[in-house]
Motif scaffolding. Sequence first.
Motif, mmCIF file in Angstrom:
data_model
loop_
_atom_site.group_PDB
_atom_site.id
_atom_site.type_symbol
_atom_site.label_atom_id
_atom_site.label_comp_id
_atom_site.label_asym_id
_atom_site.label_seq_id
_atom_site.Cartn_x
_atom_site.Cartn_y
_atom_site.Cartn_z
ATOM 1 N N PHE A 1 -3.097 13.071 0.104
ATOM 2 C CA PHE A 1 -2.500 12.860 1.427
ATOM 3 C C PHE A 1 -3.556 12.382 2.421
ATOM 4 N N THR A 2 -4.714 13.048 2.439
ATOM 5 C CA THR A 2 -5.779 12.686 3.369
ATOM 6 C C THR A 2 -6.335 11.301 3.073
ATOM 7 N N ALA A 3 -6.511 11.006 1.770
ATOM 8 C CA ALA A 3 -7.059 9.700 1.388
ATOM 9 C C ALA A 3 -6.131 8.572 1.817
ATOM 10 N N ILE A 4 -4.835 8.738 1.593
ATOM 11 C CA ILE A 4 -3.879 7.692 1.967
ATOM 12 C C ILE A 4 -3.792 7.548 3.482
ATOM 13 N N ALA A 5 -3.801 8.680 4.185
ATOM 14 C CA ALA A 5 -3.677 8.633 5.643
ATOM 15 C C ALA A 5 -4.908 8.018 6.306
ATOM 16 N N CYS A 6 -6.085 8.211 5.712
ATOM 17 C CA CYS A 6 -7.331 7.783 6.367
ATOM 18 C C CYS A 6 -7.842 6.421 5.920
ATOM 19 N N ASP A 7 -7.392 5.947 4.768
ATOM 20 C CA ASP A 7 -7.903 4.681 4.232
ATOM 21 C C ASP A 7 -6.926 3.549 4.540
ATOM 22 N N ASP A 8 -7.357 2.593 5.357
ATOM 23 C CA ASP A 8 -6.488 1.484 5.754
ATOM 24 C C ASP A 8 -6.044 0.633 4.555
ATOM 25 N N ARG A 9 -6.866 0.583 3.511
ATOM 26 C CA ARG A 9 -6.503 -0.213 2.332
ATOM 27 C C ARG A 9 -5.286 0.343 1.613
ATOM 28 N N HIS B 1 -2.620 1.635 3.123
ATOM 29 C CA HIS B 1 -1.441 1.625 3.988
ATOM 30 C C HIS B 1 -0.469 0.549 3.505
ATOM 31 N N THR B 2 0.062 0.768 2.314
ATOM 32 C CA THR B 2 1.043 -0.130 1.692
ATOM 33 C C THR B 2 2.279 0.681 1.320
ATOM 34 N N PRO B 3 3.405 0.023 1.042
ATOM 35 C CA PRO B 3 4.619 0.775 0.705
ATOM 36 C C PRO B 3 4.443 1.757 -0.460
ATOM 37 N N MET B 4 3.756 1.342 -1.523
ATOM 38 C CA MET B 4 3.599 2.216 -2.685
ATOM 39 C C MET B 4 2.892 3.509 -2.301
ATOM 40 N N TYR B 5 1.826 3.400 -1.531
ATOM 41 C CA TYR B 5 1.069 4.590 -1.147
ATOM 42 C C TYR B 5 1.782 5.379 -0.044
ATOM 43 N N ALA C 1 10.626 3.509 -7.886
ATOM 44 C CA ALA C 1 10.962 2.585 -8.976
ATOM 45 C C ALA C 1 11.423 1.249 -8.413
ATOM 46 N N TYR C 2 12.222 1.285 -7.348
ATOM 47 C CA TYR C 2 12.668 0.050 -6.696
ATOM 48 C C TYR C 2 11.484 -0.709 -6.106
ATOM 49 N N ASP C 3 10.557 0.025 -5.507
ATOM 50 C CA ASP C 3 9.352 -0.603 -4.948
ATOM 51 C C ASP C 3 8.564 -1.329 -6.035
ATOM 52 N N ARG C 4 8.387 -0.692 -7.186
ATOM 53 C CA ARG C 4 7.654 -1.332 -8.297
ATOM 54 C C ARG C 4 8.435 -2.524 -8.849
ATOM 55 N N TYR C 5 9.763 -2.421 -8.855
ATOM 56 C CA TYR C 5 10.593 -3.534 -9.338
ATOM 57 C C TYR C 5 10.397 -4.767 -8.453
ATOM 58 N N ILE C 6 10.446 -4.573 -7.133
ATOM 59 C CA ILE C 6 10.268 -5.701 -6.215
ATOM 60 C C ILE C 6 8.840 -6.253 -6.316
ATOM 61 N N ALA C 7 7.851 -5.368 -6.415
ATOM 62 C CA ALA C 7 6.452 -5.809 -6.444
ATOM 63 C C ALA C 7 6.141 -6.628 -7.686
ATOM 64 N N ILE C 8 6.741 -6.280 -8.815
ATOM 65 C CA ILE C 8 6.397 -6.938 -10.082
ATOM 66 C C ILE C 8 7.373 -8.056 -10.435
ATOM 67 N N GLY D 1 9.457 -4.149 4.074
ATOM 68 C CA GLY D 1 8.810 -4.069 5.381
ATOM 69 C C GLY D 1 8.608 -2.621 5.796
ATOM 70 N N SER D 2 7.775 -2.425 6.829
ATOM 71 C CA SER D 2 7.451 -1.058 7.253
ATOM 72 C C SER D 2 8.686 -0.291 7.718
ATOM 73 N N LYS D 3 9.574 -0.959 8.451
ATOM 74 C CA LYS D 3 10.786 -0.292 8.929
ATOM 75 C C LYS D 3 11.694 0.084 7.760
ATOM 76 N N THR D 4 11.812 -0.808 6.790
ATOM 77 C CA THR D 4 12.634 -0.519 5.608
ATOM 78 C C THR D 4 12.078 0.671 4.840
ATOM 79 N N CYS D 5 10.767 0.726 4.677
ATOM 80 C CA CYS D 5 10.142 1.832 3.941
ATOM 81 C C CYS D 5 10.382 3.164 4.646
ATOM 82 N N VAL D 6 10.221 3.164 5.970
ATOM 83 C CA VAL D 6 10.462 4.402 6.729
ATOM 84 C C VAL D 6 11.911 4.834 6.597
ATOM 85 N N ASN D 7 12.847 3.889 6.685
ATOM 86 C CA ASN D 7 14.266 4.232 6.546
ATOM 87 C C ASN D 7 14.593 4.773 5.153
#
Length: 319
Positions: free
Chosen positions: A44-52, A54-58, A117-124, A135-141
């Motif tokens: 949790f801390t690593a994802i929150a603090c590392d800008d790299r 900050h992607t949908p998967m993480y 799983a949907y995120d990985r499907y779209i990414a690959i 998008g960020s709004k879609t991920c939050v929703n």
Amino acid sequence: MSNSSFPNEFLLLPFADTRELQLLHFGLFLGIYLAALLGNGLIFTAIACDDRLHTPMYFFLLNLTLLDLGTITTTVPKAMANCLWDTRTILYLDCATQVFMFVAFVPAEFYLLTIMAYDRYIAICKPLHYGTVMGSKTCVNMAAAAWGSGFLNAVLHTANTFSLPLCQGNALDQFFREIPQILKLFCSDAYLQEIGLIVVTACSLLGCFIFIVLSYVQIFRAVLRIPSQQGRHKAFSTCLPHLVMVFLYISTGTFSYLKPPSMSSSFLNLLLAVLYSVVPPAVNPLIYSMRNQELKDAVWKVMSECFSEAIKCLSSAHR
């Protein structure tokens, strides 16, 4: 106890009869709980603090760590307290709270695994559309929908369960308050409504499982068409941990709830409950970081900074 009643407390399944074994179970659960807190806390801390990261998967992985912490905190501390203090009682209000939280976190986690799983499907399979679709709004929703669905499920089950009278005593054949075990205590004509809610929840989880399977069929087809071995390895490294967690939840949870009555025993019920409610939150950090170099680097960075700060504090304290 009267023929139909609402007890003030319930009796949970004890882990052992001897004091030595109770303390051994306390130590084991304490180790598992601390490992889950440390592993999920670091991720949790690593994802929150590392800008790299900050992607949908993480972002979804960050939500998964919160759900894991909620799931294991709902069940393990009470089991530890019972082992340490040699008791097996749990108050009615504590039961209701435990049922609500557990029934909220577990389905929400499976809904989130479906979203991942949907995120990985779209990414690959559709990488050119990934930035637009996820998008960020879609991920939050989507994350909010997973959390909201879990808590709605918990409200329905908890409100219905604790409005029904019990006729079969107050002893549960489990180390935490689990709805299938509570059903055994209901009056014969009182639990049909709860059975209906369980069927609805099971159907929604089955639909999620079918969606995950279909998504991974498409993912593996796309991965096998990637020409470079490095590209295939990177794709598999982001998918396999997720697939392992789905398999762990499905196999242990399905067997726990659908096993034939002839196979039912206190020891088997206890083992399966530990496998699907305690083990996944503890091993999730290991599974997700094992084949993910980005995440491992971020976690090591957090740990290094923590150690550096600790050494500085110790040094200043000795001056």
